[in-house]
Design an enzyme around this catalytic site. Sequence first.
Site, PDB file in Angstrom:
ATOM      1  N   ASP A 101      -4.697   3.800  -2.068  1.00  0.00           N
ATOM      2  CA  ASP A 101      -5.887   3.888  -1.198  1.00  0.00           C
ATOM      3  C   ASP A 101      -6.454   5.412  -1.479  1.00  0.00           C
ATOM      4  O   ASP A 101      -5.702   6.210  -1.166  1.00  0.00           O
ATOM      5  CB  ASP A 101      -5.483   3.895   0.419  1.00  0.00           C
ATOM      6  CG  ASP A 101      -5.121   2.404   0.750  1.00  0.00           C
ATOM      7  OD1 ASP A 101      -6.169   1.619   0.673  1.00  0.00           O
ATOM      8  OD2 ASP A 101      -4.180   2.113   1.220  1.00  0.00           O
ATOM      9  N   HIS A 157      -1.060  -1.237  -4.295  1.00  0.00           N
ATOM     10  CA  HIS A 157      -2.267  -0.804  -3.781  1.00  0.00           C
ATOM     11  C   HIS A 157      -2.353   0.617  -3.406  1.00  0.00           C
ATOM     12  O   HIS A 157      -1.759   1.254  -2.891  1.00  0.00           O
ATOM     13  CB  HIS A 157      -2.402  -1.703  -2.177  1.00  0.00           C
ATOM     14  CG  HIS A 157      -3.674  -1.397  -1.578  1.00  0.00           C
ATOM     15  ND1 HIS A 157      -4.906  -2.289  -2.041  1.00  0.00           N
ATOM     16  CD2 HIS A 157      -4.251  -0.681  -0.890  1.00  0.00           C
ATOM     17  CE1 HIS A 157      -5.851  -1.735  -1.133  1.00  0.00           C
ATOM     18  NE2 HIS A 157      -5.472  -1.030  -0.468  1.00  0.00           N
ATOM     19  N   SER A 197       0.920  -1.178  -0.205  1.00  0.00           N
ATOM     20  CA  SER A 197       0.068   0.017  -0.098  1.00  0.00           C
ATOM     21  C   SER A 197       0.724   1.112   0.026  1.00  0.00           C
ATOM     22  O   SER A 197       1.575   1.370   0.819  1.00  0.00           O
ATOM     23  CB  SER A 197      -0.849  -0.118   1.172  1.00  0.00           C
ATOM     24  OG  SER A 197      -1.351   1.500   1.166  1.00  0.00           O
ATOM     25  N   ASP A 253      -6.675  -6.638   4.044  1.00  0.00           N
ATOM     26  CA  ASP A 253      -6.035  -5.275   4.148  1.00  0.00           C
ATOM     27  C   ASP A 253      -6.080  -4.673   5.419  1.00  0.00           C
ATOM     28  O   ASP A 253      -7.282  -4.319   6.191  1.00  0.00           O
ATOM     29  CB  ASP A 253      -6.671  -4.413   3.137  1.00  0.00           C
ATOM     30  CG  ASP A 253      -6.166  -2.913   2.852  1.00  0.00           C
ATOM     31  OD1 ASP A 253      -5.134  -2.777   3.542  1.00  0.00           O
ATOM     32  OD2 ASP A 253      -6.899  -2.138   2.315  1.00  0.00           O
ATOM     33  N   MET A 266     -12.130   4.373  -0.808  1.00  0.00           N
ATOM     34  CA  MET A 266     -12.905   4.396   0.552  1.00  0.00           C
ATOM     35  C   MET A 266     -13.568   5.718   0.226  1.00  0.00           C
ATOM     36  O   MET A 266     -13.061   6.919   0.858  1.00  0.00           O
ATOM     37  CB  MET A 266     -11.864   4.504   1.509  1.00  0.00           C
ATOM     38  CG  MET A 266     -11.314   3.105   1.817  1.00  0.00           C
ATOM     39  SD  MET A 266      -9.823   2.977   2.703  1.00  0.00           S
ATOM     40  CE  MET A 266      -8.724   3.230   1.635  1.00  0.00           C
ATOM     41  N   MET A 323      -9.029   8.107  -0.614  1.00  0.00           N
ATOM     42  CA  MET A 323      -9.935   8.372   0.702  1.00  0.00           C
ATOM     43  C   MET A 323     -10.559   9.778   0.339  1.00  0.00           C
ATOM     44  O   MET A 323      -9.703  10.667  -0.007  1.00  0.00           O
ATOM     45  CB  MET A 323      -9.098   8.310   1.938  1.00  0.00           C
ATOM     46  CG  MET A 323      -8.513   7.059   2.018  1.00  0.00           C
ATOM     47  SD  MET A 323      -7.724   7.152   3.785  1.00  0.00           S
ATOM     48  CE  MET A 323      -6.822   5.428   3.730  1.00  0.00           C
ATOM     49  N   MET A 355     -11.854  -6.155   5.018  1.00  0.00           N
ATOM     50  CA  MET A 355     -10.846  -5.402   5.744  1.00  0.00           C
ATOM     51  C   MET A 355     -10.491  -5.903   7.313  1.00  0.00           C
ATOM     52  O   MET A 355     -11.633  -6.254   7.963  1.00  0.00           O
ATOM     53  CB  MET A 355     -11.771  -3.969   5.918  1.00  0.00           C
ATOM     54  CG  MET A 355     -11.919  -3.094   4.642  1.00  0.00           C
ATOM     55  SD  MET A 355     -10.265  -2.567   3.700  1.00  0.00           S
ATOM     56  CE  MET A 355      -9.737  -1.868   5.324  1.00  0.00           C
ATOM     57  N   PHE A 381      -6.909   4.485   7.913  1.00  0.00           N
ATOM     58  CA  PHE A 381      -5.655   5.141   8.376  1.00  0.00           C
ATOM     59  C   PHE A 381      -4.703   3.355   8.286  1.00  0.00           C
ATOM     60  O   PHE A 381      -5.222   2.419   8.626  1.00  0.00           O
ATOM     61  CB  PHE A 381      -5.499   5.148   9.882  1.00  0.00           C
ATOM     62  CG  PHE A 381      -6.207   6.599   9.942  1.00  0.00           C
ATOM     63  CD1 PHE A 381      -5.721   7.872   9.438  1.00  0.00           C
ATOM     64  CD2 PHE A 381      -7.424   6.434  10.223  1.00  0.00           C
ATOM     65  CE1 PHE A 381      -6.204   8.987   9.630  1.00  0.00           C
ATOM     66  CE2 PHE A 381      -8.418   7.752  10.407  1.00  0.00           C
ATOM     67  CZ  PHE A 381      -7.576   9.022  10.052  1.00  0.00           C
ATOM     68  N   GLY A 382      -3.399   3.715   7.875  1.00  0.00           N
ATOM     69  CA  GLY A 382      -2.467   2.708   8.081  1.00  0.00           C
ATOM     70  C   GLY A 382      -1.917   2.682   9.169  1.00  0.00           C
ATOM     71  O   GLY A 382      -2.253   3.520  10.327  1.00  0.00           O
ATOM     72  N   GLY A 383      -1.172   1.385   9.655  1.00  0.00           N
ATOM     73  CA  GLY A 383      -0.525   1.391  10.888  1.00  0.00           C
ATOM     74  C   GLY A 383      -1.358   0.821  11.914  1.00  0.00           C
ATOM     75  O   GLY A 383      -0.990   0.750  13.448  1.00  0.00           O
ATOM     76  N   HIS A 437      -8.086   0.936  -4.172  1.00  0.00           N
ATOM     77  CA  HIS A 437      -9.014   0.646  -3.148  1.00  0.00           C
ATOM     78  C   HIS A 437      -9.871   2.185  -2.897  1.00  0.00           C
ATOM     79  O   HIS A 437      -9.169   2.993  -2.201  1.00  0.00           O
ATOM     80  CB  HIS A 437      -8.365   0.253  -1.721  1.00  0.00           C
ATOM     81  CG  HIS A 437      -9.206  -0.010  -0.898  1.00  0.00           C
ATOM     82  ND1 HIS A 437      -8.587  -0.145   0.691  1.00  0.00           N
ATOM     83  CD2 HIS A 437     -10.696  -0.028  -0.481  1.00  0.00           C
ATOM     84  CE1 HIS A 437      -9.802  -0.341   1.483  1.00  0.00           C
ATOM     85  NE2 HIS A 437     -10.799  -0.347   0.701  1.00  0.00           N
ATOM     86  N   GLY A 485       0.979  -2.048   3.875  1.00  0.00           N
ATOM     87  CA  GLY A 485       1.654  -0.503   4.075  1.00  0.00           C
ATOM     88  C   GLY A 485       2.802  -0.639   4.884  1.00  0.00           C
ATOM     89  O   GLY A 485       3.951  -0.760   4.286  1.00  0.00           O
ATOM     90  N   SER A 486       2.592  -0.404   6.225  1.00  0.00           N
ATOM     91  CA  SER A 486       3.800  -0.361   6.853  1.00  0.00           C
ATOM     92  C   SER A 486       4.683  -1.474   6.880  1.00  0.00           C
ATOM     93  O   SER A 486       6.022  -1.233   7.081  1.00  0.00           O
ATOM     94  CB  SER A 486       3.442   0.086   8.301  1.00  0.00           C
ATOM     95  OG  SER A 486       2.072  -0.336   8.848  1.00  0.00           O
TER      96      SER A 486
HETATM   97  C1  DX5 Z   1      -6.528   1.349   5.487  1.00  0.00           C
HETATM   98  C2  DX5 Z   1      -5.976   1.064   4.012  1.00  0.00           C
HETATM   99  C3  DX5 Z   1      -4.704   0.217   4.132  1.00  0.00           C
HETATM  100  C4  DX5 Z   1      -3.509   0.881   4.658  1.00  0.00           C
HETATM  101  C5  DX5 Z   1      -3.144  -0.530   5.434  1.00  0.00           C
HETATM  102  O1  DX5 Z   1      -7.785   1.946   5.371  1.00  0.00           O
HETATM  103  O2  DX5 Z   1      -7.000   0.454   3.372  1.00  0.00           O
HETATM  104  O3  DX5 Z   1      -4.461  -0.335   2.531  1.00  0.00           O
HETATM  105  O4  DX5 Z   1      -2.668   1.265   3.836  1.00  0.00           O
HETATM  106  O5  DX5 Z   1      -1.975  -0.115   6.226  1.00  0.00           O
HETATM  107  P1  DX5 Z   1      -0.946  -1.332   6.946  1.00  0.00           P
HETATM  108  O6  DX5 Z   1      -0.605  -2.217   6.321  1.00  0.00           O
HETATM  109  O7  DX5 Z   1      -0.095  -0.338   7.622  1.00  0.00           O
HETATM  110  O8  DX5 Z   1      -2.078  -1.652   8.105  1.00  0.00           O
HETATM  111 ZN    ZN Z   2      -6.587  -0.207   1.275  1.00  0.00          ZN
END
Ligand code: DX5
Ligand code: ZN
Length: 228
Positions: A39, A37, A14, A179, A72, A41, A141, A147-149, A70, A201-202
């Site tokens: 995202d 990927h 991501s 994800d 959102m 938003m 999901m 958010f990531g992380g 993706h 992602g992270s």
């Molecule tokens: C969250 C995103 C993810 C996000 C995942 O809403 O859809 O794609 O980047 O990040 P990690 O892998 O850090 O949880």
């Molecule tokens: Zn995503």
Amino acid sequence: MPIELPDAPRINPSILAADFVNMQAELARIASADFAHVDVMDNHFVPNLTFGPQMVERIQATSPIPLDVHLMITDPDRWAPGYAEIGAASVTFHLEAAAEPVALARRLRGIGARAGVAIKPETPGESLYDILDEFDQILVMTVEPGFGGQGFRSDTMPKLRALVQEAARRGSDVWFQVDGGISDRTIAEAAEAGADTFVAGSAVYGADDVEAAVTRLRDLARAASLDE
Ligand code: DX5
Ligand code: ZN
């Protein structure tokens, strides 16, 4: 031109976790992965804002690997086809946001993209059983989108397992994507539950060696799915 589809397990880094002002270099770092990927938003469907069609079009032109978009966003019925027209390999919208999910999936396929549908942790998997055939990929999901992380939610695994079983029962070859919170520690659990495509992602961009992180995730997922 249709792309050749990579075999499972697929690792989709991501770019939400990438450095946005060095996007070209950040995309080059994930050249050994399966899909980038992306995202999208809108600060409405989720409380965060990333990028829109113009930026995604430039990412598409720059990325060495195909895009897995993706969305959102609110009103995907209106906006999702534009991402397919840009040339994204797959476009995934949220079931919770779509007015006419089946009609939208058919439009995406008609444009030439893989059609994906995503469900949030609290959305029941049963809502997809009767329309599985309309999609090329289902995104379960494993965190609340936005958010990531965040931490991986194991409580979504029974829903994933049940969806995978239902797809098998119907003879469907739909892909199952997870994800959120996917890492060396959690990927096996998702693979054992039947996921074949993993967004991270992270865990990818946070690694010193991004290419090695992708390889390690793929190896761990493969080992876990062979165990099943
Ligand atoms: C969250 C995103 C993810 C996000 C995942 O809403 O859809 O794609 O980047 O990040 P990690 O892998 O850090 O949880
Ligand atoms: Zn995503």
